[in-house]
Design an enzyme around this catalytic site. Structure first.
Site, PDB file in Angstrom:
ATOM      1  N   ASP A 280      50.142  19.237  40.856  1.00 32.05           N
ATOM      2  CA  ASP A 280      48.724  18.879  40.877  1.00 32.05           C
ATOM      3  C   ASP A 280      48.634  17.357  40.718  1.00 32.05           C
ATOM      4  OD1 ASP A 280      45.986  18.576  40.160  1.00 32.05           O
ATOM      5  OD2 ASP A 280      45.913  20.585  39.363  1.00 32.05           O
TER       6      ASP A 280
ATOM      7  N   GLU B 191      58.995  24.431  40.724  1.00 30.60           N
ATOM      8  CA  GLU B 191      57.667  24.420  40.091  1.00 30.60           C
ATOM      9  C   GLU B 191      56.748  25.422  40.774  1.00 30.60           C
ATOM     10  OE1 GLU B 191      55.895  23.824  37.763  1.00 30.60           O
ATOM     11  OE2 GLU B 191      55.899  21.775  37.004  1.00 30.60           O
ATOM     12  N   ASP B 192      55.799  25.923  40.035  1.00 30.92           N
ATOM     13  CA  ASP B 192      54.785  26.792  40.643  1.00 30.92           C
ATOM     14  C   ASP B 192      53.732  25.969  41.369  1.00 30.92           C
ATOM     15  OD1 ASP B 192      54.351  26.010  37.927  1.00 30.92           O
ATOM     16  OD2 ASP B 192      52.527  27.188  37.896  1.00 30.92           O
TER      17      ASP B 192
ATOM     18  N   PHE C 104      41.025  25.565  40.908  1.00 28.23           N
ATOM     19  CA  PHE C 104      41.903  26.063  39.843  1.00 28.23           C
ATOM     20  C   PHE C 104      42.371  27.472  40.195  1.00 28.23           C
ATOM     21  CE2 PHE C 104      43.219  27.557  35.693  1.00 28.23           C
ATOM     22  CZ  PHE C 104      43.837  26.437  35.170  1.00 28.23           C
TER      23      PHE C 104
ATOM     24  N   ARG D 167      48.875  35.305  34.110  1.00 24.53           N
ATOM     25  CA  ARG D 167      50.201  35.069  34.715  1.00 24.53           C
ATOM     26  C   ARG D 167      50.715  36.342  35.375  1.00 24.53           C
ATOM     27  NH1 ARG D 167      51.903  29.993  32.726  1.00 24.53           N
ATOM     28  NH2 ARG D 167      51.441  29.630  30.528  1.00 24.53           N
TER      29      ARG D 167
HETATM   30  C1  PRP Z   1      51.050  23.542  35.022  1.00 27.15           C
HETATM   31  C2  PRP Z   1      51.886  23.919  36.223  1.00 27.15           C
HETATM   32  C3  PRP Z   1      52.750  22.707  36.452  1.00 27.15           C
HETATM   33  C4  PRP Z   1      51.849  21.566  36.034  1.00 27.15           C
HETATM   34  C5  PRP Z   1      51.253  20.918  37.243  1.00 27.15           C
HETATM   35  O1  PRP Z   1      51.792  23.725  33.837  1.00 27.15           O
HETATM   36  O2  PRP Z   1      52.682  25.051  35.936  1.00 27.15           O
HETATM   37  O3  PRP Z   1      53.905  22.730  35.647  1.00 27.15           O
HETATM   38  O4  PRP Z   1      50.804  22.153  35.226  1.00 27.15           O
HETATM   39  O5  PRP Z   1      50.296  19.955  36.866  1.00 27.15           O
HETATM   40  P1  PRP Z   1      50.467  18.390  37.055  1.00 27.15           P
HETATM   41  O6  PRP Z   1      51.040  18.146  38.411  1.00 27.15           O
HETATM   42  O7  PRP Z   1      49.045  17.902  36.951  1.00 27.15           O
HETATM   43  O8  PRP Z   1      51.333  17.868  35.952  1.00 27.15           O
HETATM   44  P2  PRP Z   1      51.103  23.800  32.391  1.00 27.15           P
HETATM   45  O9  PRP Z   1      51.093  22.464  31.753  1.00 27.15           O
HETATM   46  O10 PRP Z   1      49.788  24.510  32.518  1.00 27.15           O
HETATM   47  O11 PRP Z   1      52.118  24.708  31.570  1.00 27.15           O
HETATM   48  P3  PRP Z   1      52.580  26.201  31.948  1.00 27.15           P
HETATM   49  O12 PRP Z   1      53.498  26.100  33.122  1.00 27.15           O
HETATM   50  O13 PRP Z   1      53.289  26.709  30.744  1.00 27.15           O
HETATM   51  O14 PRP Z   1      51.331  26.976  32.266  1.00 27.15           O
HETATM   52 MG    MG Z   2      49.412  26.333  32.543  1.00 22.82          MG
HETATM   53 MN    MN Z   3      53.961  24.510  34.402  1.00 28.94          MN
END
Ligand code: PRP
Ligand code: MG
Ligand code: MN
Length: 174
Positions: free
Chosen positions: A102, A98-99, A151, A164
């Site tokens: 949160d 994961e990136d 953020f 991105r």
């Molecule tokens: C973001 C991020 C993680 C997730 C973390 O994805 O890349 O996957 O939110 O948040 P959390 O711990 O509160 O669930 P996003 O839903 O923005 O999709 P993306 O990766 O396509 O940007």
């Molecule tokens: Mg996102």
């Molecule tokens: Mn994500």
């Protein structure tokens, strides 16, 4: 290109240093074994590409697509699976990539979904860990950088699908 107000938070050099460290930890833990990296699209696309190339252990890669944020800055708490793995994971060493973690909702949903497929091991690697914001009880095994609230965009992370492509990570000003 940049139209939000933002400050540089983690430089490409810092990110690269942390990825090298993570790769050595992963190499050590999976020594003599194979590992399947399961990258969570879209945010982890840049990170997984760099992590994959930093690993010495035999690594395969597959993708899932999950989203909970939509165009908001807050997680909706509802995790949507847009597509799934094409690789069977039974009896394999699976490492979720994961990136950012949160609230933890995204990771928890994925972790539970993969666990019922009986992998040999199931661990989590995240570049960024925003622990203060956690709403569910889930911890990554490999953490690049623990960060405070705020953020962030760049290095794969978006705001409304933008930014991105930035090579460094920026903190968006409120
Ligand atoms: C973001 C991020 C993680 C997730 C973390 O994805 O890349 O996957 O939110 O948040 P959390 O711990 O509160 O669930 P996003 O839903 O923005 O999709 P993306 O990766 O396509 O940007
Ligand atoms: Mg996102
Ligand atoms: Mn994500």
């Amino acid at each position: 290109m940049i139209d939000l107000k933002m400050d540089l938070l983690y430089s490409r050099e810092r990110i690269s240093t942390e990825i090298t460290r993570l790769a050595r930890e992963i190499d050590r833990d999976y020594q003599g074994q194979d590992v399947l990296l399961v990258a969570v699209l879209k945010g982890s696309l840049v990170f997984v590409a760099d992590l994959l190339r930093a690993l010495k252990v035999n690594a395969a890669v597959d993708f899932v697509r999950l989203a909970s944020y939509g165009s908001e800055m807050q997680s909706s708490g509802i995790v949507e699976f847009r597509y799934n793995l094409e690789t069977p994971i039974r009896d394999r060493n699976v490492l979720i990539v994961e990136d950012i973690v949160d609230s933890g909702y995204t990771l928890q949903a994925l972790y539970n979904k993969l666990l019922i497929q009986k992998p040999r091991t199931l661990r989590i690697c995240t570049l960024l860990d925003k622990r203060a914001r956690r709403e569910v009880d889930i911890e990554a095994d490999y953490i690049g950088i623990s960060m405070d609230d705020g953020f962030v965009v760049g290095y794969g992370l978006d705001y409304k699908e933008k930014y991105r492509q930035l090579a460094d990570i920026y903190l968006v000003k409120p």
